[in-house]
Enzyme design. Structure first.
Site, short mmCIF file in Angstrom:
data_model
loop_
_atom_site.label_atom_id
_atom_site.label_comp_id
_atom_site.label_asym_id
_atom_site.label_seq_id
_atom_site.Cartn_x
_atom_site.Cartn_y
_atom_site.Cartn_z
N CYS A 2 45.60 26.23 47.02
CA CYS A 2 44.41 25.37 47.01
C CYS A 2 43.19 26.26 46.83
CB CYS A 2 44.30 24.64 48.34
SG CYS A 2 45.79 23.76 48.79
N ARG A 27 43.06 25.96 40.88
CA ARG A 27 43.96 26.30 41.99
C ARG A 27 44.58 25.05 42.60
NH1 ARG A 27 43.56 31.34 43.90
NH2 ARG A 27 44.48 30.70 45.87
N TRP A 74 46.15 21.48 46.37
CA TRP A 74 47.40 21.44 45.59
C TRP A 74 48.46 21.13 46.63
CZ3 TRP A 74 48.30 21.16 40.58
CH2 TRP A 74 49.59 21.32 40.12
N ASN A 100 43.94 27.12 52.97
CA ASN A 100 44.78 27.35 51.79
C ASN A 100 45.99 28.14 52.26
OD1 ASN A 100 45.93 27.90 49.32
ND2 ASN A 100 44.62 29.69 48.95
N GLY A 101 47.19 27.61 52.02
CA GLY A 101 48.40 28.33 52.44
C GLY A 101 49.44 27.33 52.96
N GLU A 487 64.65 32.14 26.58
CA GLU A 487 63.31 31.90 27.14
C GLU A 487 62.30 32.84 26.50
OE1 GLU A 487 61.73 29.78 28.58
OE2 GLU A 487 59.95 30.83 29.30
N LYS A 491 58.85 31.88 24.32
CA LYS A 491 57.52 32.40 24.69
C LYS A 491 56.80 32.97 23.46
CE LYS A 491 56.68 30.93 28.01
NZ LYS A 491 57.72 30.05 28.19
N GLU A 494 55.85 30.21 20.81
CA GLU A 494 54.84 29.18 21.13
C GLU A 494 53.44 29.77 21.28
OE1 GLU A 494 55.15 27.04 24.84
OE2 GLU A 494 56.25 28.66 25.76
N HIS A 510 79.02 36.29 13.27
CA HIS A 510 79.60 35.07 12.69
C HIS A 510 78.62 34.39 11.74
CE1 HIS A 510 83.15 35.30 15.27
NE2 HIS A 510 82.31 35.72 16.19
N LYS A 611 50.30 20.92 27.61
CA LYS A 611 50.92 21.47 28.82
C LYS A 611 52.02 20.54 29.32
CE LYS A 611 51.76 24.16 32.18
NZ LYS A 611 52.61 25.33 31.86
C1 AGP Z 1 57.11 26.21 28.15
O1 AGP Z 1 56.45 27.44 27.89
C2 AGP Z 1 56.62 25.10 27.27
N1 AGP Z 1 55.24 24.92 27.45
C3 AGP Z 1 57.46 23.84 27.37
O2 AGP Z 1 58.72 24.15 26.82
C4 AGP Z 1 57.71 23.23 28.77
O3 AGP Z 1 58.54 24.07 29.52
C5 AGP Z 1 58.41 21.87 28.58
O4 AGP Z 1 57.53 21.02 27.89
C6 AGP Z 1 58.82 21.22 29.90
O5 AGP Z 1 57.68 20.91 30.67
P1 AGP Z 1 57.91 20.45 32.20
O6 AGP Z 1 58.53 21.60 32.89
O7 AGP Z 1 56.54 20.12 32.71
O8 AGP Z 1 58.83 19.26 32.16
#
Ligand code: AGP
Length: 616
Positions: A2, A27, A74, A100-101, A487, A491, A494, A510, A611
């Site tokens: 928070c 935060r 939060w 906060n905590g 993963e 990264k 994107e 293959h 996001k």
């Molecule tokens: C991750 O870097 C991406 N921004 C995206 O793949 C994200 O993980 C995915 O949209 C899932 O989001 P969520 O965890 O909020 O469900």
């Protein structure tokens, strides 16, 4: 996580508090509130929702007081609501507190206070704090100027957990007391006025002179003085630091981008996620009531998610299987929901989602419920949509993740799911206390190992400088390292827009090896000693075809390997196999970040992305 702010001076406190909260909203932003000393009485105004809601509260405009505290939340305990919003007051309304905590022993403390006749209006852990302070304050018959500091100290002696606390008392209307342990708190020194905040950005526009409070240090602030006391209440002097940041950088607490800040917050996020879940060698999930009978009756576990969250599922699939001995599979929500999956009451469905708002993941959960399965949501946002649909919800405590590219949520999700796997194993007696203890011991030092990896940025920056002009990059791995490859590939794609592909190292020959030619960048991940020889031979095959290779090795793998054949070698600390994806991904998050920076891109808001994908 928070945000807290405080002010004591000669100006109206309310506008300064609201402005500070606005800067701290990254935060936490599910509810907010302020308390101002108004003619010797503490006036509290708070509400669910963002800080901007407070600007609409008429009573706040009329507040003339020039000492106050404020909080943007939060949620960790208790859903986002007006009652759960801070500040919190004691039963007598003598004290107001923002915090906060996480207070891990708040349930016991609440029971103790209820036995003393106290009542509670919220579901928060925080509300025990003002009541404890009032309890100790009224019991202290020494009426000197440090009485309030003693009451706060006696309170923190009883608290287990993390806290940054600001305290107002209507019997001491011209002072404020603060203390911290494991949650951030800074004091800004003004001219006949002083400021408090969770971090420097909130108050940098008012002063550049700051005191950084250390753990278990107390401070008592008036308009023209700041007195410091150590954990034994011995008074001492502290030197102020002068901050040279510019205001823009300050909003990210000194980091250039939220993504970098969140990468560096991972040790804290992992610590907070482990938080209250391990106790004397046992894993606990008080919010779950799974029995041995139910878990033994399960035919399968499904983990369903999207993007990075799905990768977190892949990272723990074999751990959950190994510890629960229940067949576990991972699926992409947007595929799972349309293929009439074989799910029934003998299936436990786990949904991982940082935001708790991803449309496909929520739709998949609803489908599983229709088919009679129990549903468990793993999310970072208390009160998010998915938590209202799921039978159960467990939370990462990563704090708000602002950057579109998920980093601290990913490592926190893996942390929480490994704990969940251990919890299942405990219930099913599938794991010895000794093995459990070893994993817990390793988990507790994991944040320090991540901190160690975070120090190797110079090497990563250098590799990024040689890679950022590439059109393609390949990530290879076997077993748990293949998951990390997936993963890491996401990264870099994107946030740098470089085409990237992750591949099971053993699958390369293959077909895909046809793409390898002189100068192609390939990143090999090798942390598992049982698989390293095979992956090395895959890497040798591509080196002979002219690839530029970067490898991420565990110390154990590195010590027995001739690494001269690779262009770049990144070594990460050893850890339990179950936890290795958490450490191994960190240098690759940094690599993606620095490649994007080399290209001058907007790391936090990459093109075409959001996001939270709340549409299908
Ligand atoms: C991750 O870097 C991406 N921004 C995206 O793949 C994200 O993980 C995915 O949209 C899932 O989001 P969520 O965890 O909020 O469900």
């Amino acid at each position: 996580m928070c945000g807290i702010v405080g002010y004591i001076g000669n100006q109206k406190a309310a506008p300064i508090l609201l402005s500070g909260l606005t800067k701290l909203e990254y935060r936490g932003y599910d509810s907010a509130g302020i308390a101002v000393m108004e003619n010797g009485k503490i006036e509290v105004q708070k509400d669910k929702g963002r800080v901007s809601n407070l600007y609409k509260i008429k009573e706040i405009e009329n507040l003339q007081g020039n000492i106050g505290i404020a909080h943007t939340r939060w949620a960790t305990h208790g859903i986002p609501s007006k009652e759960n919003a801070h500040p919190h007051t004691d039963n007598t309304k003598k004290f107001a507190v923002v915090h906060n905590g996480i207070i891990e022993n708040y349930v016991e403390l609440r029971k103790e206070l209820e036995a003393e006749g106290y009542s509670f209006y919220s579901q928060t852990d925080t509300e025990v704090i003002p009541n404890l302070i009032q309890y100790f304050y009224d019991k202290d018959d020494k009426n000197d100027e440090l009485k309030i500091v003693r009451a706060v100290k006696n309170t923190t002696d009883k608290l287990i957990g993390s806290y940054a606390i600001e305290v107002l008392c209507n019997e001491n209307p011209d002072i404020m007391v603060v203390v911290r342990k494991d949650s951030p708190l800074v004091i800004g020194k003004g001219n006949n006025e002083n400021y408090i905040a969770s971090d420097i950005p909130a108050i940098l526009s008012y002063t550049k002179d700051f005191y950084l409070l250390e753990n278990l240090e107390f401070a008592m602030l008036s308009r023209d003085s700041i007195r410091f006391f150590d954990k034994d209440l011995k008074e001492f002097n502290k030197k102020a630091d002068t901050i040279t940041w510019n205001a823009m950088a300050a909003d990210k607490n000194g980091y250039e981008d939220y993504m970098l800040k969140e990468i560096y917050e991972q040790p804290t996020a992992i610590r907070e996620t482990i938080g209250t879940r391990v106790n004397e060698g046992i894993c606990k999930f008080d919010e779950l009531n799974f029995t041995k009978e139910y878990l033994s009756s399960l035919k399968q576990i499904y983990i369903v998610a999207c993007g990075t969250a799905m990768h977190a599922g892949l990272a723990v699939k074999s751990t959950i299987e190994r510890m629960s001995r229940i067949h576990t599979q991972v699926d992409i929500a947007s595929e799972f929901r349309y293929r009439d999956p074989l799910v029934d009451e003998k299936t436990l469905c786990i949904f991982i989602t940082q935001s708790g708002e991803t449309a496909d993941t929520i739709a998949a959960l609803k489908l599983c419920k229709e088919k009679g399965a129990k549903t468990l949501a793993v999310t970072n946002v208390i009160g998010s949509s998915i938590t209202r649909e799921a039978d159960y919800a467990i939370y990462t405590h990563a704090g708000p993740e602002i950057a579109v590219a998920s980093t601290k949520a990913y490592t926190s999700q893996i942390t929480l799911l490994v704990l969940l796997a251990m919890y299942f194993a405990q219930i099913l007696n599938n794991i010895s206390k000794e093995e459990l203890g070893n994993i817990i011991k390793e988990m507790l030092v994991l944040p320090n190992k991540v901190e160690e990896v975070l120090k190797s940025t110079e090497q990563i920056k250098d590799i990024a400088k040689h890679m950022f002009k590439e059109k393609d990059v390949f990530y290879l791995g076997r077993g748990i390292d293949y998951t990390t490859a997936q993963e890491a590939s996401l990264k870099v794609k994107e946030i740098s827009y470089i085409h990237s592909e992750s591949y099971a190292a053993g699958e390369l020959k293959h077909g895909t090896i046809a793409l390898i030619e002189k100068g192609v960048n390939v990143i090999g991940i090798m942390t598992d000693t049982n698989l390293v020889k095979k992956t090395v031979s895959n890497m040798e095959e591509i080196i002979t075809r002219g690839a530029i290779t970067t490898v991420v090795l565990s110390e154990e793998v590195a010590k027995d390997l001739n690494t001269d054949i690779f262009t770049n070698v990144i070594v990460v600390p050893n850890t339990e196999i179950y936890l290795s994806p958490i450490i191994t991904v960190v240098p690759l998050q940094l690599l993606a970040y620095y490649i994007s920076k080399e290209k001058g891109l907007d790391v936090d808001k990459p093109r075409n992305l959001a996001k939270s994908v709340t549409v299908e």
